[in-house]
Write a protein that holds these residues in place. Structure first.
Motif, PDB file in Angstrom:
ATOM      1  N   LEU B  80      79.638  16.751  -7.450  1.00  0.00           N
ATOM      2  CA  LEU B  80      78.973  15.499  -6.723  1.00  0.00           C
ATOM      3  C   LEU B  80      79.704  14.710  -6.129  1.00  0.00           C
ATOM      4  CD1 LEU B  80      79.850  12.730  -8.415  1.00  0.00           C
ATOM      5  CD2 LEU B  80      78.359  13.468 -10.428  1.00  0.00           C
ATOM      6  N   CYS B  81      79.699  14.225  -4.469  1.00  0.00           N
ATOM      7  CA  CYS B  81      80.183  14.037  -3.437  1.00  0.00           C
ATOM      8  C   CYS B  81      80.233  12.850  -3.907  1.00  0.00           C
ATOM      9  CB  CYS B  81      79.060  13.942  -2.313  1.00  0.00           C
ATOM     10  SG  CYS B  81      80.387  13.611  -0.991  1.00  0.00           S
ATOM     11  N   ARG B  82      81.706  12.052  -3.921  1.00  0.00           N
ATOM     12  CA  ARG B  82      82.290  10.901  -3.527  1.00  0.00           C
ATOM     13  C   ARG B  82      81.427   9.940  -3.363  1.00  0.00           C
ATOM     14  NH1 ARG B  82      86.131   9.682  -7.388  1.00  0.00           N
ATOM     15  NH2 ARG B  82      85.595   7.598  -6.936  1.00  0.00           N
ATOM     16  N   HIS B  83      81.036  10.541  -1.702  1.00  0.00           N
ATOM     17  CA  HIS B  83      80.355   9.300  -1.078  1.00  0.00           C
ATOM     18  C   HIS B  83      79.014   7.836  -1.604  1.00  0.00           C
ATOM     19  CE1 HIS B  83      77.677   8.400   2.850  1.00  0.00           C
ATOM     20  NE2 HIS B  83      78.254   7.097   2.587  1.00  0.00           N
ATOM     21  N   ARG B  84      78.112   8.948  -1.824  1.00  0.00           N
ATOM     22  CA  ARG B  84      76.520   8.306  -2.476  1.00  0.00           C
ATOM     23  C   ARG B  84      76.628   9.136  -3.208  1.00  0.00           C
ATOM     24  NH1 ARG B  84      73.573   6.282   3.364  1.00  0.00           N
ATOM     25  NH2 ARG B  84      71.542   6.653   1.811  1.00  0.00           N
ATOM     26  N   GLY B  85      76.875  10.170  -3.951  1.00  0.00           N
ATOM     27  CA  GLY B  85      76.607  11.407  -4.577  1.00  0.00           C
ATOM     28  C   GLY B  85      75.929  12.620  -5.095  1.00  0.00           C
ATOM     29  N   GLY B 102      76.063  17.906   2.155  1.00  0.00           N
ATOM     30  CA  GLY B 102      75.524  18.603   2.720  1.00  0.00           C
ATOM     31  C   GLY B 102      74.512  16.677   3.437  1.00  0.00           C
ATOM     32  N   PHE B 103      74.582  15.641   2.998  1.00  0.00           N
ATOM     33  CA  PHE B 103      74.050  14.535   3.553  1.00  0.00           C
ATOM     34  C   PHE B 103      75.028  13.977   4.948  1.00  0.00           C
ATOM     35  CE2 PHE B 103      72.357  10.919   0.361  1.00  0.00           C
ATOM     36  CZ  PHE B 103      71.167  10.163   1.518  1.00  0.00           C
ATOM     37  N   HIS B 104      76.381  13.667   4.461  1.00  0.00           N
ATOM     38  CA  HIS B 104      76.896  13.407   5.803  1.00  0.00           C
ATOM     39  C   HIS B 104      78.659  13.477   6.137  1.00  0.00           C
ATOM     40  CE1 HIS B 104      74.756   9.535   3.028  1.00  0.00           C
ATOM     41  NE2 HIS B 104      74.547   9.362   4.488  1.00  0.00           N
TER      42      HIS B 104
HETATM   43  S1  FES Z   1      77.201  11.698  -0.124  1.00  0.00           S
HETATM   44 FE1  FES Z   1      78.211  13.400   0.472  1.00  0.00          FE
HETATM   45  S2  FES Z   1      77.870  12.600   2.346  1.00  0.00           S
HETATM   46 FE2  FES Z   1      77.665  11.234   1.715  1.00  0.00          FE
END
Ligand code: FES
Ligand SMILES: [Fe+2]
Lengths: 113, 398
Positions: B80-85, B102-104
């Motif tokens: 999981l990505c530390r930005h928003r998961g 792939g989100f941001h």
């Molecule tokens: S949730 Fe991964 S870049 Fe935003």
């Protein structure tokens, strides 16, 4: 597929097995198992009988090669030998194409290594 | 060392409640699966820097990303990505220089560091060093990768695997290669599924076709408790008469499954810890690594079962069959025989499991009646589970 199309498909010494190439020379365990399960006992027995006669010679012939360098014809022959081992339990052990009293074959996923 | 019997008198009556209770399953998730080392794969499947695989661990509600770093070290992270998961990686295995969400587009190195935030200036004061991927503990024993939910487990993998690890240290696992890989998703509790692989009693009936002459030999298996782990040893009928394809397989490769090769060559190459009773009709030892990993070791082959619960009533099972590494086509033909024989027998094993679980769910049958000798490891496994869960005893009064 006709006889002529398959001619030369196998090394000379195993010409008599060429009629099985289109049906049984299959590249993956999953394909070979599907072929076994969709064949009649009669078809399986004919293939078994024909192969049994040659299987020791096939192993000997193929051992002149190393697996990564198998020519096309030898690769087909090896896949036939694999199919022989796939159907051997049907003939020797289960007396039926598929395993009786087993979980449904479609529920076991066969992944190629 | 006990052979074939457990210290007990009379049958063991083991409650089926732990196999069907959703509440019990929740306790297993929290108190077992989040607290023990879990085997998730082999190190040789990701040999190069940037190689990775994902292991979906539904029992932990987690997707775990195992990556080999540029430093050659294996690490495990929550996928999981530390930005928003957002889920970071979707492909189940592969190789990558970096891992971009792939989100941001937040991007991580193969060591799990956050290396790039697009428009980073819009995140004033953001410390990338603190926003690496979230670690799980990972350690490797003899090429088997284990992970632990806790990033700093109290017990090392080595201690956890005691005394099994010491017995098999240095075993020539590298001489084996993947030969077959099968899987199934069954409507069964994970323990009920495992029970089918914790005794050889069933061979008489379940394998009456595939191993028909088993009954001619005294039905003795060696059962040995090893702390929370255990070991089951299987023996074969010495008078077994191989059928033609089987005989050929034995001739082409002395390691064919279920062969009894009495040659000294084979005996000498056996690992000393296997066949501890030194019986001639030894076939294989099955090491049961708590909670859900069964490692079968025979002459020139290994079978690895993983039983992964998804719910109290459902288990994803994966099994991998390994045989002696070889480039000889003749050996490959022999190995194909062994693989097919193994697979067909396993399909017989799987035939009883959903029935058994459904019957237990019915509630009409409150307990199983287990032989203290033949089924001692089922009793053992269920009681180790109960110890971890801290639950009511699994033995009941009949
Ligand atoms: S949730 Fe991964 S870049 Fe935003
Ligand atoms: Fe079995």
């Amino acid at each position: 597929m006709s006889q002529t199309e398959q001619s030369g498909a196998l090394p000379e010494a195993f010409k008599s097995l060429e009629r099985f190439v289109s049906g049984w020379s299959l590249a993956t365990e999953d394909e070979r198992n599907r072929k076994r399960r969709s064949s009649s006992m009669h078809e399986i027995q004919s293939f078994y009988d024909a192969m049994l006669e040659h299987i020791a010679a096939i192993a000997e012939h193929l051992n002149d090669f190393s697996l990564p360098e198998l020519p096309q014809r030898e690769r087909r022959l090896l896949n036939l030998a694999f199919s022989f081992m796939e159907i051997a339990p049907a003939v020797e052990v289960y007396f039926s194409p598929d395993v009786p009293a087993a979980i449904d074959a479609e529920r076991l996923v066969i992944l190629s290594p | 060392m006990s052979q074939g019997s457990a210290p007990s008198t009379g049958p063991s009556y083991v409650s089926v409640e732990p196999n069907i209770s959703a509440q019990y399953f929740e306790a297993e998730r929290e108190r077992i699966f989040k607290r023990v080392w879990l085997q998730v794969g082999r190190a040789e499947t990701i040999p190069n820097p940037g190689d990775y695989f994902i292991k979906e661990l539904a029992v932990l509600d987690a997707s775990v990303l195992v990556i080999r770093g540029r430093d050659g070290v294996l690490r495990a992270f929550h996928n999981l990505c530390r930005h928003r998961g957002n889920r970071l990686v979707n492909q189940s295995a592969g190789s990558a220089k970096a891992f971009a969400c792939g989100f941001h587009g937040w991007t991580y190195s193969s060591e799990g560091e956050l290396v790039n935030i697009p428009l980073e200036q819009e995140f004033p004061g953001c410390n990338k060093a603190k926003l690496g991927l979230i670690r799980l503990a990972l350690d490797v024993w003899e090429g088997f990768i284990f992970v632990h939910w806790n990033s700093a487990p109290e017990q090392s993998l080595r201690d956890y695997l005691s005394p099994v690890a010491a017995l098999l240290d240095g075993f020539p696992f590298a001489n084996l290669e993947l030969s077959g890989s099968w899987g199934a998703s069954l409507n069964s509790n994970w323990k009920t599924f495992q029970d089918a692989f914790l005794e050889a009693y069933h061979v008489l009936a379940v394998h009456r076709r595939s191993i028909p002459d088993f009954r001619k030999d005294p039905l003795v298996t060696g059962a040995q408790l090893m702390g929370k782990h255990c070991k089951l040893t299987y023996y074969q009928n010495m008078l077994h008469e191989p059928k033609p394809a089987e005989a050929l397989a034995f001739k082409l490769s002395s390691s064919a499954f279920l062969s009894i090769d009495r040659t000294n060559e084979l005996k000498n190459r056996r690992w000393p810890a296997l066949n501890s009773a030194r019986r001639d009709n030894w076939v294989f030892d099955e090491f049961v690594i708590f909670p859900n990993f069964h490692l079968f070791l025979g002459d020139g082959w290994m079978l690895c079962h993983e039983f992964w619960p998804t719910t109290v009533d459902h288990t994803d099972w994966q099994v991998k069959y390994y045989q002696q590494r070889s480039n000889s086509p003749a050996v490959k033909i022999a190995q194909e025989y062994s693989k097919v024989a193994m697979r067909d027998a396993i399909r017989e094993d799987l035939s009883t499991i959903e029935n058994t679980h459904a019957a237990q769910r019915l509630g009409a049958m409150p307990f199983m009646t287990l032989s203290p000798s033949l089924e001692s490891l089922i009793v053992h496994h269920h009681s180790v589970v109960a110890d971890y869960v801290g639950a009511r005893p699994t033995r009941v009064e009949a």
